[in-house]
Design a protein around this motif. Structure first.
Motif, PDB file in Angstrom:
ATOM      1  N   GLU A   1      37.489  40.860  29.958  1.00  0.00           N
ATOM      2  CA  GLU A   1      38.809  40.340  29.743  1.00  0.00           C
ATOM      3  C   GLU A   1      39.415  39.397  30.602  1.00  0.00           C
ATOM      4  O   GLU A   1      40.810  40.060  31.077  1.00  0.00           O
ATOM      5  N   PRO A   2      39.244  38.369  31.450  1.00  0.00           N
ATOM      6  CA  PRO A   2      40.232  37.232  31.809  1.00  0.00           C
ATOM      7  C   PRO A   2      41.462  37.381  31.586  1.00  0.00           C
ATOM      8  O   PRO A   2      41.343  37.023  30.342  1.00  0.00           O
ATOM      9  N   ALA A   3      42.800  37.782  31.945  1.00  0.00           N
ATOM     10  CA  ALA A   3      44.105  37.669  31.974  1.00  0.00           C
ATOM     11  C   ALA A   3      43.978  35.416  31.311  1.00  0.00           C
ATOM     12  O   ALA A   3      43.435  35.015  31.831  1.00  0.00           O
ATOM     13  N   GLY A   4      44.733  35.797  30.227  1.00  0.00           N
ATOM     14  CA  GLY A   4      44.976  34.667  29.766  1.00  0.00           C
ATOM     15  C   GLY A   4      44.621  33.843  28.655  1.00  0.00           C
ATOM     16  O   GLY A   4      44.032  34.957  28.245  1.00  0.00           O
ATOM     17  N   GLU A   5      44.679  32.655  28.731  1.00  0.00           N
ATOM     18  CA  GLU A   5      43.642  31.847  26.886  1.00  0.00           C
ATOM     19  C   GLU A   5      42.164  32.040  27.634  1.00  0.00           C
ATOM     20  O   GLU A   5      42.145  31.272  26.651  1.00  0.00           O
TER      21      GLU A   5
ATOM     22  N   ALA B   1      35.840  29.147  35.142  1.00  0.00           N
ATOM     23  CA  ALA B   1      36.590  29.675  33.982  1.00  0.00           C
ATOM     24  C   ALA B   1      37.851  30.204  35.448  1.00  0.00           C
ATOM     25  O   ALA B   1      38.995  29.413  35.104  1.00  0.00           O
ATOM     26  N   VAL B   2      38.104  31.504  36.113  1.00  0.00           N
ATOM     27  CA  VAL B   2      38.518  31.651  37.112  1.00  0.00           C
ATOM     28  C   VAL B   2      38.069  32.234  38.289  1.00  0.00           C
ATOM     29  O   VAL B   2      36.740  32.753  37.970  1.00  0.00           O
ATOM     30  N   THR B   3      38.669  31.919  39.472  1.00  0.00           N
ATOM     31  CA  THR B   3      38.340  33.162  40.425  1.00  0.00           C
ATOM     32  C   THR B   3      39.218  33.738  40.977  1.00  0.00           C
ATOM     33  O   THR B   3      40.232  33.391  41.029  1.00  0.00           O
TER      34      THR B   3
ATOM     35  N   MET C   1      39.610  48.737  38.612  1.00  0.00           N
ATOM     36  CA  MET C   1      40.188  48.645  37.792  1.00  0.00           C
ATOM     37  C   MET C   1      41.482  48.389  38.375  1.00  0.00           C
ATOM     38  O   MET C   1      42.165  47.182  37.509  1.00  0.00           O
ATOM     39  N   GLU C   2      42.645  49.023  38.915  1.00  0.00           N
ATOM     40  CA  GLU C   2      44.308  48.766  39.621  1.00  0.00           C
ATOM     41  C   GLU C   2      43.239  47.524  40.164  1.00  0.00           C
ATOM     42  O   GLU C   2      44.793  46.561  40.283  1.00  0.00           O
ATOM     43  N   ARG C   3      42.381  47.401  40.987  1.00  0.00           N
ATOM     44  CA  ARG C   3      43.020  46.565  42.213  1.00  0.00           C
ATOM     45  C   ARG C   3      43.000  44.820  40.759  1.00  0.00           C
ATOM     46  O   ARG C   3      43.547  44.281  41.434  1.00  0.00           O
ATOM     47  N   LEU C   4      42.009  44.502  39.621  1.00  0.00           N
ATOM     48  CA  LEU C   4      42.038  44.039  39.138  1.00  0.00           C
ATOM     49  C   LEU C   4      43.047  44.031  37.281  1.00  0.00           C
ATOM     50  O   LEU C   4      43.058  43.332  36.924  1.00  0.00           O
ATOM     51  N   GLU C   5      43.771  44.778  37.926  1.00  0.00           N
ATOM     52  CA  GLU C   5      45.220  44.632  36.838  1.00  0.00           C
ATOM     53  C   GLU C   5      45.498  43.765  37.000  1.00  0.00           C
ATOM     54  O   GLU C   5      46.050  43.038  37.893  1.00  0.00           O
TER      55      GLU C   5
ATOM     56  N   ILE D   1      41.573  40.739  35.799  1.00  0.00           N
ATOM     57  CA  ILE D   1      40.745  40.963  34.583  1.00  0.00           C
ATOM     58  C   ILE D   1      40.867  42.381  33.864  1.00  0.00           C
ATOM     59  O   ILE D   1      41.088  44.153  34.786  1.00  0.00           O
ATOM     60  N   ALA D   2      40.490  42.912  32.575  1.00  0.00           N
ATOM     61  CA  ALA D   2      40.397  43.712  31.781  1.00  0.00           C
ATOM     62  C   ALA D   2      39.436  44.809  31.398  1.00  0.00           C
ATOM     63  O   ALA D   2      38.664  43.016  31.094  1.00  0.00           O
ATOM     64  N   LEU D   3      38.945  45.652  32.379  1.00  0.00           N
ATOM     65  CA  LEU D   3      37.709  46.141  32.461  1.00  0.00           C
ATOM     66  C   LEU D   3      37.667  47.313  30.871  1.00  0.00           C
ATOM     67  O   LEU D   3      38.752  48.522  31.208  1.00  0.00           O
TER      68      LEU D   3
END
Length: 165
Positions: free
Chosen positions: A50-54, A82-84, A137-141, A144-146
């Motif tokens: 789940e990428p952050a944002g709308e 969507a996002v990079t 997970m910490e790097r993507l906090e 992107i939610a995983l």
């Protein structure tokens, strides 16, 4: 997720396709190729991404390494960007190196060690894999939610990219 364990087609916070940049990877041993294929299959079957944002998915993900950086190129299911996210690999380097070493030991053990030796090495391998997944997970906090299973499978694929890089 559905009762059968597969992805719920109504779930929008998921990946429907994974691509590894062919320029970033090299073909490897059958064991490594198998790990890569299983990780992709399992990831598509069940994931939370789940990428952050709308942004509303489902999504496609292209993983690559560019100038020693990890690139998460996320598109919508129809291919629209969507996002990079571009992340430094520095926080992952040591854990990836440790993971490679223990994987080599594990693949050798499968061929000649006793079941208890294989189990001991595999427990260590899973522990290092969990550590790498947690760092990811910490790097993507905030980006992107995983869930942990998704992070584990992505860590395997990131390692696959790193085998050449």
């Amino acid at each position: 997720m559905t009762e059968g364990g597969g992805a719920d087609p109504q779930d929008k916070a998921r990946l429907v396709e994974i691509e590894l940049d062919e320029a970033s990877i090299a073909r490897s041993t059958p064991d490594v190729e198998h790990e890569r294929a299983v990780a992709i299959y399992d990831l598509i079957e069940e994931n939370r991404f789940e990428p952050a944002g709308e942004l509303e998915g489902p999504f496609r993900l292209r993983l690559s390494i560019l100038e020693k950086r990890l690139v998460f190129e996320v598109t919508f299911e129809d291919g629209r960007p969507a996002v990079t996210h571009i992340l430094s690999l520095t926080p992952l380097r040591k854990i990836i190196k440790d993971y490679f070493l223990i994987c080599e030991s594990y693949f050798e053990a499968i061929r000649s060690a006793t079941p208890s030796q294989i189990e001991a090495i595999d427990m260590g391998r899973r522990g290092v894999h969990n550590d790498g997944s947690q760092i990811l997970m910490e790097r993507l906090e905030g980006k992107i939610a995983l869930d942990m299973q998704t992070a584990r499978r992505l860590f395997t694929l990131i390692c696959a990219l790193h085998w050449k890089g």
